[in-house]
Design a protein around this motif. Sequence first.
Motif, PDB file in Angstrom:
ATOM      1  N   ARG A 203       0.841  -1.201   0.000  1.00  0.00           N
ATOM      2  CA  ARG A 203       0.000   0.000   0.000  1.00  0.00           C
ATOM      3  C   ARG A 203       0.873   1.248   0.000  1.00  0.00           C
ATOM      4  NH1 ARG A 203      -2.865   3.056   3.902  1.00  0.00           N
ATOM      5  NH2 ARG A 203      -1.996   1.788   5.593  1.00  0.00           N
ATOM      6  N   TYR A 204       1.970   1.198   0.770  1.00  0.00           N
ATOM      7  CA  TYR A 204       2.898   2.330   0.809  1.00  0.00           C
ATOM      8  C   TYR A 204       3.556   2.553  -0.561  1.00  0.00           C
ATOM      9  CZ  TYR A 204       6.977   5.149   2.051  1.00  0.00           C
ATOM     10  OH  TYR A 204       7.930   6.130   2.091  1.00  0.00           O
ATOM     11  N   LEU A 205       4.004   1.482  -1.186  1.00  0.00           N
ATOM     12  CA  LEU A 205       4.675   1.608  -2.481  1.00  0.00           C
ATOM     13  C   LEU A 205       3.788   2.316  -3.494  1.00  0.00           C
ATOM     14  CD1 LEU A 205       6.406  -1.887  -2.828  1.00  0.00           C
ATOM     15  CD2 LEU A 205       7.485   0.294  -2.274  1.00  0.00           C
ATOM     16  N   GLN A 206       2.516   1.950  -3.497  1.00  0.00           N
ATOM     17  CA  GLN A 206       1.604   2.539  -4.476  1.00  0.00           C
ATOM     18  C   GLN A 206       1.174   3.952  -4.100  1.00  0.00           C
ATOM     19  OE1 GLN A 206      -1.060  -1.124  -4.500  1.00  0.00           O
ATOM     20  NE2 GLN A 206      -1.062  -0.650  -6.669  1.00  0.00           N
ATOM     21  N   GLU A 207       0.859   4.159  -2.833  1.00  0.00           N
ATOM     22  CA  GLU A 207       0.270   5.432  -2.435  1.00  0.00           C
ATOM     23  C   GLU A 207       1.291   6.517  -2.137  1.00  0.00           C
ATOM     24  OE1 GLU A 207      -2.380   4.678   0.801  1.00  0.00           O
ATOM     25  OE2 GLU A 207      -3.596   3.231  -0.327  1.00  0.00           O
ATOM     26  N   VAL A 208       2.526   6.122  -1.820  1.00  0.00           N
ATOM     27  CA  VAL A 208       3.545   7.115  -1.474  1.00  0.00           C
ATOM     28  C   VAL A 208       4.696   7.094  -2.476  1.00  0.00           C
ATOM     29  CG1 VAL A 208       5.180   7.900   0.288  1.00  0.00           C
ATOM     30  CG2 VAL A 208       2.959   6.952   0.969  1.00  0.00           C
TER      31      VAL A 208
ATOM     32  N   GLU B  42       5.383   5.353  -5.379  1.00  0.00           N
ATOM     33  CA  GLU B  42       5.086   5.460  -6.810  1.00  0.00           C
ATOM     34  C   GLU B  42       4.309   6.717  -7.152  1.00  0.00           C
ATOM     35  OE1 GLU B  42       3.187   1.769  -7.684  1.00  0.00           O
ATOM     36  OE2 GLU B  42       4.960   0.588  -7.158  1.00  0.00           O
ATOM     37  N   ALA B  43       3.688   7.302  -6.148  1.00  0.00           N
ATOM     38  CA  ALA B  43       2.971   8.564  -6.362  1.00  0.00           C
ATOM     39  C   ALA B  43       3.903   9.756  -6.322  1.00  0.00           C
ATOM     40  CB  ALA B  43       1.881   8.713  -5.312  1.00  0.00           C
ATOM     41  N   GLY B  44       5.198   9.506  -6.051  1.00  0.00           N
ATOM     42  CA  GLY B  44       6.167  10.581  -6.042  1.00  0.00           C
ATOM     43  C   GLY B  44       6.131  11.458  -4.801  1.00  0.00           C
ATOM     44  N   LYS B  45       5.531  10.945  -3.734  1.00  0.00           N
ATOM     45  CA  LYS B  45       5.447  11.729  -2.492  1.00  0.00           C
ATOM     46  C   LYS B  45       6.721  11.551  -1.670  1.00  0.00           C
ATOM     47  CE  LYS B  45       0.406  11.234  -2.204  1.00  0.00           C
ATOM     48  NZ  LYS B  45      -0.723  10.711  -1.389  1.00  0.00           N
ATOM     49  N   PRO B  46       7.025  12.487  -0.785  1.00  0.00           N
ATOM     50  CA  PRO B  46       8.184  12.320   0.099  1.00  0.00           C
ATOM     51  C   PRO B  46       8.000  11.116   1.007  1.00  0.00           C
ATOM     52  CG  PRO B  46       7.360  14.585   0.126  1.00  0.00           C
ATOM     53  CD  PRO B  46       6.342  13.767  -0.599  1.00  0.00           C
ATOM     54  N   ALA B  47       9.106  10.502   1.378  1.00  0.00           N
ATOM     55  CA  ALA B  47       9.052   9.329   2.246  1.00  0.00           C
ATOM     56  C   ALA B  47       8.436   9.692   3.589  1.00  0.00           C
ATOM     57  CB  ALA B  47      10.448   8.762   2.453  1.00  0.00           C
ATOM     58  N   ASP B  48       7.361   9.005   3.936  1.00  0.00           N
ATOM     59  CA  ASP B  48       6.683   9.205   5.216  1.00  0.00           C
ATOM     60  C   ASP B  48       5.866   7.952   5.497  1.00  0.00           C
ATOM     61  OD1 ASP B  48       5.350   9.933   7.478  1.00  0.00           O
ATOM     62  OD2 ASP B  48       4.333  11.662   6.599  1.00  0.00           O
ATOM     63  N   VAL B  49       6.291   7.173   6.487  1.00  0.00           N
ATOM     64  CA  VAL B  49       5.615   5.908   6.760  1.00  0.00           C
ATOM     65  C   VAL B  49       4.469   6.055   7.751  1.00  0.00           C
ATOM     66  CG1 VAL B  49       7.686   4.563   6.220  1.00  0.00           C
ATOM     67  CG2 VAL B  49       7.254   5.297   8.583  1.00  0.00           C
ATOM     68  N   SER B  50       4.136   7.266   8.117  1.00  0.00           N
ATOM     69  CA  SER B  50       3.024   7.475   9.044  1.00  0.00           C
ATOM     70  C   SER B  50       1.762   6.859   8.469  1.00  0.00           C
ATOM     71  CB  SER B  50       2.797   8.973   9.279  1.00  0.00           C
ATOM     72  OG  SER B  50       3.957   9.576   9.800  1.00  0.00           O
ATOM     73  N   GLY B  51       1.136   5.986   9.259  1.00  0.00           N
ATOM     74  CA  GLY B  51      -0.074   5.326   8.803  1.00  0.00           C
ATOM     75  C   GLY B  51       0.179   4.079   7.977  1.00  0.00           C
ATOM     76  N   TYR B  52       1.451   3.773   7.739  1.00  0.00           N
ATOM     77  CA  TYR B  52       1.789   2.592   6.931  1.00  0.00           C
ATOM     78  C   TYR B  52       2.597   1.566   7.713  1.00  0.00           C
ATOM     79  CZ  TYR B  52       0.218   5.395   2.984  1.00  0.00           C
ATOM     80  OH  TYR B  52      -0.525   6.140   2.107  1.00  0.00           O
ATOM     81  N   ARG B  53       3.051   1.915   8.932  1.00  0.00           N
ATOM     82  CA  ARG B  53       3.676   0.918   9.789  1.00  0.00           C
ATOM     83  C   ARG B  53       3.336   1.253  11.234  1.00  0.00           C
ATOM     84  NH1 ARG B  53       9.356  -0.402   8.719  1.00  0.00           N
ATOM     85  NH2 ARG B  53       9.059  -1.613  10.607  1.00  0.00           N
TER      86      ARG B  53
END
Length: 304
Positions: free
Chosen positions: A286-291, A293-304
């Motif tokens: 979910r992180y790979l697709q939503e963050v 691959e979407a070109g967003k800055p690295a932020d795992v909040s809500g993903y781990r």
Amino acid sequence: MKDLHGKIALVAGATRGAGRGIAQELGAAGATVYVTGRTTRNQSSEYGRPETIEETAELVDQAGGRGIALQVDHLQSDQVQDLVKRIEREQGRLDILVNDIWGGEYLVEWGEQPIWKHSLEKGLRMLRLAVETHLITSHHALPLLIKNEQGLVIEMTDGTEEYNRQHYRAPLFYDHVKTSVIRMAWALAQELRPFGCTAVALTPGWMRSEIMLEHFGVAEENWRDAASKEPHFAISETPRYVGRAVAALAGDPDVARWNGQSLSSGFLAQVYGYTDLDGSQPDSFRYLQEVMEAGKPADVSGYR
């Protein structure tokens, strides 16, 4: 995790990486685990790496189970046949088969390398190591597994069916290997259903295998330092995380609900409630697709 005492597991391809993590977690749940691979303390495979199947078996023991290391080349049908005969002779049953044989890290020519530029020799070797081995192992092991209902087969791959359908996992040889294994799990599910047994495909997320850690020049103890090179590495997980997914599936009396499906360590963590060693629940795909691959800055909040 559910108690797996009395359960017999075969983790085919358990020298390192996901296979080792899976073997450890099955051991932690109390299972007897046969761990196979080509590298022992006396003989190395083409990998030329230091990890051995004896080390994996010892880690199973330390976790609370019983580890049995056997050198097996799963491309050799007679060796696999002898392996299964030994399990039947010593245990009389097989409850869990994990097909984790891979062997392709040093054969993949990464990037969108078209088939006509990718080494044909390496590509075909990869297919043999990662697909043919699974077929040979299932051919010999399943007659023992189906003797008891609730038998479980887990086909280890990279990527869920949904993710891989939407993404080209370049190069072509790699893409074919990982999608083939997912389809293999679905096909096995059809053949196992009449016997009350289950087959699924399972993928870790961005896994911190021994080779991955070396790639970033870190160890497990300081893995977060790799974020300076690749910030998105913050979503990564240990091999024990997918190991806990396997243990959870093996201990689920209603595991047949997943028959034929493609699952991930992150998804199953939400279902079964287990965590990685640090107490987190990384949801890598979910992180790979939503963050990422979407070109967003690295932020795992809500993903781990």
